[in-house]
Write a protein that holds these residues in place. Structure first.
Motif, mmCIF file in Angstrom:
data_model
loop_
_atom_site.group_PDB
_atom_site.id
_atom_site.type_symbol
_atom_site.label_atom_id
_atom_site.label_comp_id
_atom_site.label_asym_id
_atom_site.label_seq_id
_atom_site.Cartn_x
_atom_site.Cartn_y
_atom_site.Cartn_z
ATOM 1 N N PHE A 98 116.634 80.483 49.478
ATOM 2 C CA PHE A 98 117.340 80.812 48.245
ATOM 3 C C PHE A 98 116.836 82.058 47.512
ATOM 4 O O PHE A 98 117.610 82.678 46.784
ATOM 5 N N ILE A 99 115.564 82.413 47.703
ATOM 6 C CA ILE A 99 115.103 83.635 47.021
ATOM 7 C C ILE A 99 114.504 84.657 47.979
ATOM 8 O O ILE A 99 114.084 85.729 47.561
ATOM 9 N N GLY A 100 114.460 84.324 49.264
ATOM 10 C CA GLY A 100 114.028 85.299 50.255
ATOM 11 C C GLY A 100 112.557 85.292 50.602
ATOM 12 O O GLY A 100 112.077 86.204 51.263
ATOM 13 N N GLY A 101 111.817 84.303 50.158
ATOM 14 C CA GLY A 101 110.400 84.220 50.514
ATOM 15 C C GLY A 101 109.644 83.324 49.560
ATOM 16 O O GLY A 101 110.186 82.866 48.551
ATOM 17 N N TYR A 102 108.389 83.087 49.900
ATOM 18 C CA TYR A 102 107.549 82.252 49.036
ATOM 19 C C TYR A 102 106.241 82.945 48.700
ATOM 20 O O TYR A 102 105.310 82.331 48.187
ATOM 21 N N ASP A 103 106.175 84.252 48.945
ATOM 22 C CA ASP A 103 105.001 85.018 48.552
ATOM 23 C C ASP A 103 105.064 85.293 47.050
ATOM 24 O O ASP A 103 106.122 85.189 46.427
ATOM 25 N N VAL A 104 103.937 85.652 46.475
ATOM 26 C CA VAL A 104 103.835 85.847 45.024
ATOM 27 C C VAL A 104 104.823 86.910 44.534
ATOM 28 O O VAL A 104 105.516 86.700 43.539
ATOM 29 N N ASP A 105 104.911 88.034 45.234
ATOM 30 C CA ASP A 105 105.791 89.121 44.782
ATOM 31 C C ASP A 105 107.255 88.691 44.726
ATOM 32 O O ASP A 105 107.977 89.025 43.797
ATOM 33 N N THR A 106 107.697 87.942 45.734
ATOM 34 C CA THR A 106 109.092 87.481 45.763
ATOM 35 C C THR A 106 109.360 86.500 44.626
ATOM 36 O O THR A 106 110.392 86.594 43.950
ATOM 37 N N ILE A 107 108.428 85.590 44.396
ATOM 38 C CA ILE A 107 108.610 84.615 43.313
ATOM 39 C C ILE A 107 108.573 85.318 41.956
ATOM 40 O O ILE A 107 109.392 85.024 41.076
ATOM 41 N N GLN A 108 107.663 86.274 41.786
ATOM 42 C CA GLN A 108 107.597 87.033 40.536
ATOM 43 C C GLN A 108 108.905 87.785 40.291
ATOM 44 O O GLN A 108 109.437 87.772 39.179
ATOM 45 N N ALA A 109 109.418 88.445 41.319
ATOM 46 C CA ALA A 109 110.674 89.198 41.181
ATOM 47 C C ALA A 109 111.819 88.265 40.801
ATOM 48 O O ALA A 109 112.650 88.595 39.945
ATOM 49 N N SER A 114 115.516 86.290 36.555
ATOM 50 C CA SER A 114 116.271 85.066 36.285
ATOM 51 C C SER A 114 116.401 84.841 34.779
ATOM 52 O O SER A 114 115.432 84.466 34.115
ATOM 53 N N SER A 115 117.594 85.043 34.270
ATOM 54 C CA SER A 115 117.795 84.824 32.830
ATOM 55 C C SER A 115 117.576 83.363 32.470
ATOM 56 O O SER A 115 117.118 83.054 31.374
ATOM 57 N N ARG A 116 117.872 82.469 33.391
ATOM 58 C CA ARG A 116 117.648 81.040 33.128
ATOM 59 C C ARG A 116 116.176 80.773 32.840
ATOM 60 O O ARG A 116 115.832 80.065 31.907
ATOM 61 N N ASP A 134 102.020 85.321 32.104
ATOM 62 C CA ASP A 134 102.129 83.872 32.281
ATOM 63 C C ASP A 134 103.010 83.549 33.489
ATOM 64 O O ASP A 134 102.677 82.699 34.315
ATOM 65 N N PHE A 135 104.157 84.244 33.580
ATOM 66 C CA PHE A 135 105.062 84.022 34.709
ATOM 67 C C PHE A 135 104.389 84.421 36.023
ATOM 68 O O PHE A 135 104.553 83.750 37.042
ATOM 69 N N ASP A 136 103.620 85.520 36.017
ATOM 70 C CA ASP A 136 102.924 85.964 37.231
ATOM 71 C C ASP A 136 101.922 84.918 37.693
ATOM 72 O O ASP A 136 101.815 84.631 38.890
ATOM 73 N N ASP A 137 101.180 84.350 36.757
ATOM 74 C CA ASP A 137 100.198 83.327 37.114
ATOM 75 C C ASP A 137 100.871 82.050 37.616
ATOM 76 O O ASP A 137 100.408 81.436 38.582
#
Length: 151
Positions: A98-109, A114-116, A134-137
């Motif tokens: 659904f988001i193209g990966g599970y690495d930190v950079d992909t999740i951060q992006a 994500s406006s939600r 906070d979101f990065d951590d």
């Protein structure tokens, strides 16, 4: 003496101390810079942390991310689940799909776009909404947990 000698070598390498004709620094006299090094370096370090506290924060702090996740994200994503969209869990396969990966950079992006997630009224930190740090951590925690198949 060893630390000072290493510091001097580094200073010579960066052109901060003069070289002799033979390419080495003078061995008998200490330069003014060398004799004041014990005060300058700690002073600069203290000043940089005092002026820029974000430098003192380790990048992608997983322990802090765990706390942030539990206090803010777990209401919808407890145990890596998703109460809004069941199939979009925080498990490795779902994150890949659904988001193209599970690495930190992909999740951060994903979180940053994500406006939600950015506009949730209940995402609170001391003094207001969660910050990008906070979101990065939290992303670091999610990535580490998904990578370890911990959900």
């Amino acid at each position: 003496v060893i630390a000072l000698s290493s510091m001097s070598s580094a200073c010579v390498a960066f052109g901060l101390l003069p070289l002799t004709v033979h390419g080495t620094r003078p061995s008998v006299e200490k330069s003014r810079f060398e004799s004041n090094t014990s005060l300058i370096i700690p002073g600069l370090l203290f000043a940089s942390i005092a002026l820029f506290p974000c430098l003192a924060h380790a990048a992608d702090d997983v322990a802090r991310g765990t706390e942030i996740f539990n206090a803010n994200c777990a209401s919808c994503h407890a145990g890596g689940q998703n109460v809004m969209k069941e199939q979009r869990t925080l498990k490795k396969d779902a994150l890949n799909k659904f988001i193209g990966g599970y690495d930190v950079d992909t999740i951060q992006a994903f979180l940053n776009g994500s406006s939600r997630h950015q506009n949730q009224a209940y995402f609170r930190a001391p003094g207001g909404k969660l910050t990008s740090l906070d979101f990065d951590d939290a992303a670091a925690y999610v990535s580490q947990t998904a990578t370890a198949d911990g959900w």
